[in-house]
Design an enzyme around this catalytic site. Structure first.
Site, mmCIF file in Angstrom:
data_model
loop_
_atom_site.group_PDB
_atom_site.id
_atom_site.type_symbol
_atom_site.label_atom_id
_atom_site.label_comp_id
_atom_site.label_asym_id
_atom_site.label_seq_id
_atom_site.Cartn_x
_atom_site.Cartn_y
_atom_site.Cartn_z
ATOM 1 N N CYS A 12 10.542 4.858 3.203
ATOM 2 C CA CYS A 12 10.767 3.422 3.151
ATOM 3 C C CYS A 12 11.699 3.123 1.978
ATOM 4 O O CYS A 12 12.031 4.010 1.188
ATOM 5 C CB CYS A 12 9.447 2.672 2.979
ATOM 6 S SG CYS A 12 8.654 2.962 1.375
ATOM 7 N N HIS A 42 3.412 10.457 -2.813
ATOM 8 C CA HIS A 42 2.452 11.426 -2.290
ATOM 9 C C HIS A 42 3.118 12.338 -1.257
ATOM 10 O O HIS A 42 2.889 12.214 -0.049
ATOM 11 C CB HIS A 42 1.249 10.699 -1.682
ATOM 12 C CG HIS A 42 0.306 10.166 -2.713
ATOM 13 N ND1 HIS A 42 -0.428 9.018 -2.541
ATOM 14 C CD2 HIS A 42 -0.013 10.624 -3.952
ATOM 15 C CE1 HIS A 42 -1.164 8.801 -3.619
ATOM 16 N NE2 HIS A 42 -0.927 9.759 -4.485
ATOM 17 N N GLU A 129 -2.209 2.520 -6.689
ATOM 18 C CA GLU A 129 -1.626 1.176 -6.578
ATOM 19 C C GLU A 129 -2.663 0.112 -6.914
ATOM 20 O O GLU A 129 -2.393 -0.827 -7.673
ATOM 21 C CB GLU A 129 -1.089 0.941 -5.165
ATOM 22 C CG GLU A 129 -0.533 -0.468 -4.979
ATOM 23 C CD GLU A 129 -0.301 -0.845 -3.530
ATOM 24 O OE1 GLU A 129 -0.561 -2.004 -3.174
ATOM 25 O OE2 GLU A 129 0.153 0.021 -2.748
ATOM 26 N N CYS A 193 3.284 -4.616 2.906
ATOM 27 C CA CYS A 193 4.750 -4.639 2.923
ATOM 28 C C CYS A 193 5.278 -4.594 4.353
ATOM 29 O O CYS A 193 4.645 -4.057 5.268
ATOM 30 C CB CYS A 193 5.325 -3.514 2.063
ATOM 31 S SG CYS A 193 5.488 -1.926 2.875
ATOM 32 N N SER A 221 -1.696 10.894 0.970
ATOM 33 C CA SER A 221 -0.920 9.669 1.163
ATOM 34 C C SER A 221 -1.733 8.630 1.914
ATOM 35 O O SER A 221 -2.124 8.837 3.067
ATOM 36 C CB SER A 221 0.368 9.985 1.934
ATOM 37 O OG SER A 221 0.957 8.807 2.436
ATOM 38 N N SER A 222 -1.967 7.493 1.271
ATOM 39 C CA SER A 222 -2.776 6.438 1.879
ATOM 40 C C SER A 222 -2.146 5.913 3.165
ATOM 41 O O SER A 222 -2.826 5.752 4.183
ATOM 42 C CB SER A 222 -2.951 5.288 0.882
ATOM 43 O OG SER A 222 -3.602 4.195 1.484
ATOM 44 N N ASN A 223 -0.835 5.649 3.135
ATOM 45 C CA ASN A 223 -0.210 5.060 4.327
ATOM 46 C C ASN A 223 -0.189 6.050 5.486
ATOM 47 O O ASN A 223 -0.298 5.662 6.654
ATOM 48 C CB ASN A 223 1.187 4.516 3.998
ATOM 49 C CG ASN A 223 2.238 5.588 3.842
ATOM 50 O OD1 ASN A 223 2.871 6.010 4.799
ATOM 51 N ND2 ASN A 223 2.446 6.046 2.611
ATOM 52 N N SER A 265 6.434 8.529 2.516
ATOM 53 C CA SER A 265 6.879 9.523 1.538
ATOM 54 C C SER A 265 7.388 10.814 2.173
ATOM 55 O O SER A 265 7.532 11.826 1.492
ATOM 56 C CB SER A 265 5.719 9.855 0.579
ATOM 57 O OG SER A 265 5.310 8.704 -0.116
#
Length: 288
Positions: A12, A42, A129, A193, A221-223, A265
């Site tokens: 992103c 991440h 975050e 976002c 990685s959370s997303n 990421s």
């Protein structure tokens, strides 16, 4: 066989900016020590490459080791105001690559906290975050990550609610309905976002059309973890992998429509390597 890639997948804007800045600093400061507070993103491949190029990972509890003039990269997840103040007092040169979307959340929290609002953050309390955002209201925020946790909130006179930028959209909406019952005067901001929402939406649509779905990204990685949750609701054969090495014949055998998405990421070259490995396993390409 068809390999379909989600319309929005991979780096992103915030992550791309963070990585480009880190490599620029390496080139500009050849031979000078550069530190990175935790993992800038991440993604193990990127972190490994930065480490090889001389970037030293340091954790918050080790910051006393830094001396005046040292350079420190602040990760895309952001940090607390208290930490910025500490670094300034110590004379550390800060290269701040906090994602602009995260910075927006920090600003909202800081403003409303100083107007007397209680702060509610919807997200994972252990994510860097969220910890950083909480630091913009002196670590006083109520952090909730489920409807059950929201029900446990006390009755509040006035509060400001924000979301972790990588939250699943419908989680925010469901939890917010409970928060509304708990707060007399509530202001709220959907701070998920735009890139996250587009990535989640395109992954969800693609997962409805495929026989197997691969979600590529760091295991921490959370997303990326949230993309897996979204995809596996539509496609039971959903796999979260970090790179092509994790692919096996069993994963793709007898599956003709293969879907791919990737976390924020994940570099393009990692996605390309996964595609090549799939073609090799399906007998369409020799392994390089």
């Amino acid at each position: 066989m068809k390999i379909l890639i989600a319309e929005y997948a991979g780096f992103c804007f915030g992550v791309k900016r963070a990585i480009e800045t880190a490599y620029y600093e390496i080139e500009k400061n050849s031979g000078r020590k550069i530190y990175m507070l935790g993992e800038i993103i991440h993604n193990p491949q990127v972190i490994s490459d930065l480490s090889k190029k001389g970037v030293n990972i340091i954790e918050e509890e080790e910051l006393d080791k830094l001396t005046e003039g040292d350079k420190l990269i602040i990760r895309s997840h952001g940090v607390s105001k208290k930490l910025y103040d500490f670094l300034a007092k110590k004379g550390i040169e800060v290269i701040d690559v906090t994602c602009p979307f995260v910075k927006k959340v920090q600003d909202i929290v800081y403003e409303h906290y100083h107007k007397g609002y209680s702060i509610i953050i919807v997200g994972d309390r252990n994510h860097p975050e969220v910890r950083g955002v909480n630091g913009w209201c002196d670590d006083t925020a109520y952090v909730v990550n489920s409807i059950e946790e929201a029900h446990k909130l006390p009755k509040l006179e006035k509060a400001c609610a924000v979301a972790q930028t990588t939250l699943i959209g419908r989680y925010w909406e469901d939890i917010l309905e409970v928060i509304k019952l708990k707060v007399k005067d509530l202001v709220f901001f959907n701070t998920i976002c735009d890139a996250t929402q587009k990535r989640q939406g395109s992954a969800e649509q693609l997962s409805k059309k495929v026989d197997v779905m691969f979600v590529i990204g760091g295991k921490h990685s959370s997303n990326t973890q949230k993309l897996k949750k979204i995809c596996e609701k539509n496609c039971k054969n959903t796999f979260h992998i970090e790179d092509a090495k994790e692919l096996t014949l069993e994963m793709v055998k007898d599956r003709e429509i293969i879907g791919i998405t990737a976390g924020a990421s994940t570099p393009d070259y990692v996605i390309e390597e996964v595609i090549k490995k799939i073609r090799f396993l399906k007998g369409e390409k020799e392994e390089e």
